[in-house]
Design a protein around this motif. Structure first.
Motif, mmCIF file in Angstrom:
data_model
loop_
_atom_site.group_PDB
_atom_site.id
_atom_site.type_symbol
_atom_site.label_atom_id
_atom_site.label_comp_id
_atom_site.label_asym_id
_atom_site.label_seq_id
_atom_site.Cartn_x
_atom_site.Cartn_y
_atom_site.Cartn_z
ATOM 1 N N ALA A 205 -1.857 -10.597 20.985
ATOM 2 C CA ALA A 205 -1.373 -9.280 20.573
ATOM 3 C C ALA A 205 -0.149 -8.843 21.370
ATOM 4 O O ALA A 205 0.717 -8.133 20.851
ATOM 5 C CB ALA A 205 -2.490 -8.253 20.726
ATOM 6 N N LYS A 206 -0.048 -9.291 22.624
ATOM 7 C CA LYS A 206 1.037 -8.810 23.482
ATOM 8 C C LYS A 206 1.896 -9.909 24.093
ATOM 9 O O LYS A 206 2.931 -9.605 24.696
ATOM 10 C CB LYS A 206 0.452 -7.968 24.619
ATOM 11 N N ASP A 207 1.490 -11.177 23.953
ATOM 12 C CA ASP A 207 2.189 -12.230 24.677
ATOM 13 C C ASP A 207 2.538 -13.427 23.804
ATOM 14 O O ASP A 207 1.903 -13.695 22.783
ATOM 15 C CB ASP A 207 1.321 -12.718 25.841
ATOM 16 N N ILE A 208 3.558 -14.150 24.264
ATOM 17 C CA ILE A 208 3.948 -15.437 23.687
ATOM 18 C C ILE A 208 3.628 -16.484 24.747
ATOM 19 O O ILE A 208 4.158 -16.427 25.865
ATOM 20 C CB ILE A 208 5.452 -15.483 23.358
ATOM 21 N N TYR A 209 2.783 -17.443 24.397
ATOM 22 C CA TYR A 209 2.373 -18.453 25.370
ATOM 23 C C TYR A 209 2.919 -19.827 24.997
ATOM 24 O O TYR A 209 2.926 -20.221 23.821
ATOM 25 C CB TYR A 209 0.849 -18.547 25.436
ATOM 26 N N LEU A 210 3.358 -20.550 26.002
ATOM 27 C CA LEU A 210 3.625 -21.976 25.880
ATOM 28 C C LEU A 210 2.421 -22.713 26.422
ATOM 29 O O LEU A 210 1.854 -22.319 27.445
ATOM 30 C CB LEU A 210 4.845 -22.381 26.710
ATOM 31 N N LYS A 240 2.969 -27.510 34.870
ATOM 32 C CA LYS A 240 2.305 -27.458 36.173
ATOM 33 C C LYS A 240 1.025 -26.636 36.115
ATOM 34 O O LYS A 240 -0.042 -27.056 36.577
ATOM 35 C CB LYS A 240 3.253 -26.880 37.225
ATOM 36 N N LYS A 241 1.097 -25.463 35.516
ATOM 37 C CA LYS A 241 -0.051 -24.565 35.447
ATOM 38 C C LYS A 241 -0.935 -24.843 34.229
ATOM 39 O O LYS A 241 -2.113 -24.512 34.200
ATOM 40 C CB LYS A 241 0.449 -23.118 35.414
ATOM 41 N N GLY A 242 -0.349 -25.461 33.217
ATOM 42 C CA GLY A 242 -1.088 -25.713 31.967
ATOM 43 C C GLY A 242 -0.672 -24.781 30.850
ATOM 44 O O GLY A 242 -0.883 -25.076 29.681
ATOM 45 N N TRP A 243 -0.059 -23.670 31.197
ATOM 46 C CA TRP A 243 0.427 -22.703 30.224
ATOM 47 C C TRP A 243 1.427 -21.776 30.904
ATOM 48 O O TRP A 243 1.529 -21.738 32.134
ATOM 49 C CB TRP A 243 -0.720 -21.871 29.641
ATOM 50 N N GLU A 248 10.360 -12.757 24.297
ATOM 51 C CA GLU A 248 11.014 -13.072 23.028
ATOM 52 C C GLU A 248 12.446 -13.549 23.262
ATOM 53 O O GLU A 248 12.928 -14.454 22.571
ATOM 54 C CB GLU A 248 11.010 -11.841 22.129
ATOM 55 N N GLU A 249 13.101 -12.970 24.248
ATOM 56 C CA GLU A 249 14.492 -13.323 24.529
ATOM 57 C C GLU A 249 14.640 -14.772 25.013
ATOM 58 O O GLU A 249 15.723 -15.356 24.903
ATOM 59 C CB GLU A 249 15.066 -12.374 25.587
ATOM 60 N N LEU A 263 2.191 -23.774 16.046
ATOM 61 C CA LEU A 263 2.097 -22.330 16.223
ATOM 62 C C LEU A 263 0.674 -21.846 15.953
ATOM 63 O O LEU A 263 0.163 -21.967 14.838
ATOM 64 C CB LEU A 263 3.064 -21.612 15.284
ATOM 65 N N GLY A 264 0.044 -21.288 16.984
ATOM 66 C CA GLY A 264 -1.283 -20.706 16.848
ATOM 67 C C GLY A 264 -1.208 -19.194 16.970
ATOM 68 O O GLY A 264 -0.456 -18.669 17.797
ATOM 69 N N VAL A 265 -1.992 -18.510 16.145
ATOM 70 C CA VAL A 265 -1.992 -17.045 16.151
ATOM 71 C C VAL A 265 -3.420 -16.564 16.361
ATOM 72 O O VAL A 265 -4.303 -16.850 15.546
ATOM 73 C CB VAL A 265 -1.434 -16.478 14.822
ATOM 74 N N ARG A 266 -3.642 -15.851 17.451
ATOM 75 C CA ARG A 266 -4.977 -15.336 17.733
ATOM 76 C C ARG A 266 -5.328 -14.200 16.775
ATOM 77 O O ARG A 266 -4.452 -13.609 16.144
ATOM 78 C CB ARG A 266 -5.066 -14.869 19.191
ATOM 79 N N GLY A 267 -6.604 -13.899 16.713
ATOM 80 C CA GLY A 267 -7.091 -12.936 15.731
ATOM 81 C C GLY A 267 -6.483 -11.554 15.831
ATOM 82 O O GLY A 267 -6.411 -10.820 14.841
ATOM 83 N N ASP A 268 -6.011 -11.183 17.018
ATOM 84 C CA ASP A 268 -5.457 -9.839 17.210
ATOM 85 C C ASP A 268 -3.936 -9.827 17.205
ATOM 86 O O ASP A 268 -3.306 -8.845 17.608
ATOM 87 C CB ASP A 268 -5.953 -9.257 18.540
ATOM 88 N N ALA A 269 -3.313 -10.907 16.716
ATOM 89 C CA ALA A 269 -1.867 -11.074 16.900
ATOM 90 C C ALA A 269 -1.064 -11.016 15.602
ATOM 91 O O ALA A 269 0.071 -11.503 15.555
ATOM 92 C CB ALA A 269 -1.605 -12.390 17.613
#
Length: 322
Positions: A205-210, A240-243, A248-249, A263-269
């Motif tokens: 809902a609030k983040d973009i994750y690699l 290194k961390k796994g994610w 957006e920039e 591309l995965g989209v969580r249920g609240d996103a």
């Protein structure tokens, strides 16, 4: 003389009774000792020593009542032919691969937050977890083995095979799985896709994750088994961390070199998905313009246990071969 002989007979009989009684007691004592020795041998045969992260512990020779206190290892235990007596987490509700396999198995609470009383009621003989903070509580119930979450599938399944005394089954699974992965890798090479660069992106809902290669989402399959590369910025940010979380920039800088994007989209996103995929920064990405964005179900790629990996290997390879 005859009277003396008659008097001597009772004395002989009495001596004979003592001798017989002594032999009988000796035999009984010997038999009892042999039974105890056999019992000790049986008891010894029923347990074995295992060198764990928490030191040497005794495990059953062949565990039969395995409690999996973290959902991430459920598929590994099942793949080795062992049905757990209890599992933790929401895996029975969300995973498309495990639902039917663990139907009817007792749930013992949230992932890493096991209901101790419920766990005790199942009388487990071995407990598996990756959470060292739960060790003290769980080890009071049954012998508990902590296997780190950052182990790759090979090391993790090998170790679980040792714990469950299923080394042969573990080795067989690894060999079969890696052979299948080699076939899939060759199929990509034959289709001139053996050198594509791939990025895994997941939206909340609030983040973009690699996503890197040690946090599920197919990372280990893509980057290790299929030996595909990540764009350099993705590797620097997430491996290194796994994610990693990005803004957006940063999208053009991080994803500009990717040939394919999962591309995965969580249920609240849903709102975040619309914001990102409708942005000019996203639309200008080469992978987007080439039609090489592959949506994935977060539930389907969340897990990285043996059963999940088998399914994901097929699914991910099929994405790239379209």
């Amino acid at each position: 003389m005859q009277n003396n002989t008659i008097r001597f007979i009772p004395f002989l009989l009495l001596c004979l009774i003592f001798i017989i009684s002594g032999c009988s007691n000796s035999n009984e004592a010997q038999g009892s000792e042999e039974k105890q020795n056999n019992k000790d041998k049986d008891t010894t045969a029923d347990v074995r020593e295992y060198e764990s992260l928490n030191g040497t512990i005794e495990l059953p020779a062949n565990p039969e009542r395995v409690l999996v206190a973290v959902q991430d290892y459920v598929g590994d235990v099942l793949a080795l032919g062992v049905e757990p007596v209890g599992v933790a987490g929401w895996i029975s509700e969300t995973s498309p691969y495990h639902k039917d396999l663990i139907k009817g198995i007792e749930n013992v609470g949230e992932n890493r937050e096991v209901d101790v009383e419920k766990a005790m009621s199942l009388n487990p003989d071995v407990i598996l977890t990756y959470d060292p903070n739960m060790y003290d509580k769980l080890s009071k119930i049954a012998p508990t083995v902590v296997i780190p979450l950052d182990y790759g599938y090979h090391d993790r399944i090998t170790e679980i095979g040792k714990v469950l005394n299923k080394q042969e089954e573990a080795n067989k699974w690894i060999k079969t799985f890696e052979s299948k992965a080699e076939e899939k890798k060759q199929a990509l090479i034959d289709a001139n896709k053996g050198d594509i660069k791939v990025a895994i992106v997941e939206l909340s809902a609030k983040d973009i994750y690699l996503m890197g290669k040690t946090f599920g989402r197919g990372g280990q399959i893509i980057y290790e088994l299929l030996e595909l590369e990540a764009p350099k910025p993705v590797e620097e940010e997430a491996f290194k961390k796994g994610w990693a979380s990005i803004s957006e920039e940063m999208i053009p800088e991080i994803l500009g070199e990717a040939d394919h994007i999962l591309l995965g989209v969580r249920g609240d996103a849903e709102k975040m998905e619309s914001t990102i995929t409708e942005s000019s920064l996203w639309k200008r990405l080469p992978a987007v313009q080439s039609g090489n964005v592959h949506p994935y179900s977060v539930d389907a790629l969340y897990y990285s246990d043996a059963i999940a990996l088998e399914h994901q290997l097929d699914q991910i390879t099929a994405m790239f071969l379209k």
